[in-house]
Design an enzyme around this catalytic site. Structure first.
Site: not given
Ligand code: BG6
Length: 477
Positions: A175, A365
């Site tokens: 990211e 993701e």
């Molecule tokens: C992404 C990141 O932004 O979102 C992850 O690359 C992160 O590291 C994921 O865990 C989900 O976000 P969060 O804050 O709910 O863990």
């Protein structure tokens, strides 16, 4: 409605959120090791080093460091074709600037990748996922400093050479565009009141992009078969109204995001962004040599995260939502953490990126953070997660089959529960595999396959053909 035969169905995690063992095997301290726990209403804080009495959830993660064999066996049972994880920089270079790498750290990832390959699971490896060696923050001011480029390149080359026969798919920075929103997480830079925020952030972004390009050039020399990608949050953004001014607001917001993909995919800054730097009197250290490196170090694919979408208005103050910028959308529901749920936005993301660049895309993701309850029978019926993922995969199908997008794979976040990045809570669960651990780090750490585990197994087995709730139930578990 098909996916390619070699479609990379997988799951994703990051080293710092699942490994734990933060001071084991010669590992040095990283920025995230100095990040306290938090919640939706309580921001996580970066402390100056580790302070006694504070709670640091990433110190224990879900103990993947000691349980990776058990976990990877479960991934194999689920049928994962690939597993996205990251290498903790501080396991390899504990302070960040040692002459020689830490053999114990290197061996750990040898073991993890070997274990994956044993089951035919392809590792997809991020070099820097939201953790910077704390030693580099203290000594050099982290990504404020040009010196970081060479230190990162050295780390990257060390990993490439060591794992050249085990890992084919790489991502340089997780990211990378998040530096504009929460700079300390991806860069380790603590902004002060004296800083010109834009100048510091765009400078750090530039250094990271040069570092990434240098890694791409070096990686392709180490193994020409490597596929090395960039990775960004893709913030699908709608104008709050059909006022032309709101459309311009969207355009301007997106220009700043495309800066990252333009530079890493095309190899140069757009005129628009150069004008913006000039107009805003940003005094940036961008040399001719850097520009040449950017041109040569173009990535092979775009990896991106997609969780939610956003709205923007030219006049109304945006209250921010999800893991990015912008406001809420009255037409969409939200998660318990206020992230909008917008499967159609994923089709839009795939189209916008593919139309602009025509390089393969990889959704690395996507997932639902939710509170999971263990039922009286010991099982976890996470139908809401199945529903979320199913709707997103349906949109992927449309993007691939109707719109002609070249999509390489899909690694939902996360294949196993882990520590949330933004809040530090483990109760914001994303996994297909439940981990018995509470928000204070108490629990047996036992693993339990959730209902979504069996559902996703069936999705993979049918290459995305059978997505319905009941399809997997008809099959024997
Ligand atoms: C992404 C990141 O932004 O979102 C992850 O690359 C992160 O590291 C994921 O865990 C989900 O976000 P969060 O804050 O709910 O863990």
């Amino acid at each position: 409605m098909k996916f390619k035969d070699n479609f990379l169905w997988g799951g994703a995690v990051a080293a710092n959120q699942c490994e734990g063992a933060y001071n084991v095997g010669g590992k040095g301290l990283s920025t995230v090791d100095c990040m306290t726990g938090g919640s939706l209403n309580k921001k996580r804080v970066y402390t100056d080093g580790v302070i006694e009495g504070e709670y640091y959830p990433n110190h224990h993660g879900v103990d993947f460091y000691h349980r990776y064999k058990e976990d990877i066996a479960l991934f194999a049972q689920m049928g994962l074709k690939c597993f996205r994880t990251s290498i903790a920089w501080t396991r390899i270079f504990p302070q960040g600037d040692e002459e020689t790498p830490n053999e114990e750290g290197l061996r750990f990832y040898d073991d993890v990748f070997d274990e994956c390959l044993k089951y035919g699971i392809e590792p997809v490896v991020t070099l820097s996922h939201y953790e910077t060696p704390y030693g580099l923050v203290k000594k050099y001011g982290s990504w404020r400093n040009r010196k970081m480029i060479d230190l990162f390149e050295k780390f990257a080359v060390t990993a490439f050479e060591r794992y050249k026969d085990k890992v084919k798919y790489w991502i340089t920075f997780n990211e990378i565009n998040s530096v504009l929103i929460f700079p300390q997480v991806p860069t380790g830079i603590r902004l002060t009141d004296k800083d010109n925020k834009d100048e510091v952030c765009y400078q750090a972004a530039h250094y990271q992009m040069v570092a990434s390009a240098k890694a791409v050039i070096a990686g392709h020399k180490v193994n020409p078969e490597f596929k090395i990608g960039m990775m960004m949050i893709y913030p699908v953004t709608y104008a709050l109204t059909c006022k032309p001014e709101d459309q311009i607001a969207v355009m301007e917001a997106m220009d700043k995001q495309y800066l990252f993909s333009d530079v890493q995919v095309r190899g140069f800054y757009s005129n628009k962004m150069k004008n913006f730097f000039q107009r805003d009197h940003l005094n940036l250290d961008i040399t001719r040599e850097d520009e040449e490196i950017l041109k040569q170090g173009k990535v092979d694919y775009i990896g991106f995260s997609y969780y939610d979408s956003h709205t923007i208005s030219a006049t109304e103050k945006n209250n921010g939502s999800g893991n990015f910028f912008g406001g809420q959308n009255p037409y969409l529901k939200e998660t318990e953490w206020g992230w909008t749920i917008d499967p159609i936005g994923l089709r839009i993301a795939l189209n916008q990126l593919y139309d602009r660049y025509q390089v393969p895309l990889f959704i690395v993701e996507n997932g639902l953070g939710a509170v999971d309850k263990v039922d009286r029978d010991g099982k976890i019926y996470d139908y809401y997660r199945i529903d979320y993922l199913k709707q997103h995969i349906e949109q992927m199908k449309l993007a691939v089959n109707i719109d002609g997008v070249d999509l390489m794979g899909y690694t939902p976040w996360s294949c196993i529960d882990l520590v949330s990045m933004s809040t530090g809570e483990i109760k914001k669960r994303y996994g297909f595999i439940y981990v018995d651990c509470d928000v204070n780090g108490n629990g047996s750490l036992n693993r339990v396959c959730k209902e979504s585990f069996y559902w996703y197994k069936n999705v993979i087995a049918t290459n995305g053909e059978l997505l319905d709730f009941d399809d997997y139930k008809k099959k024997e578990r």
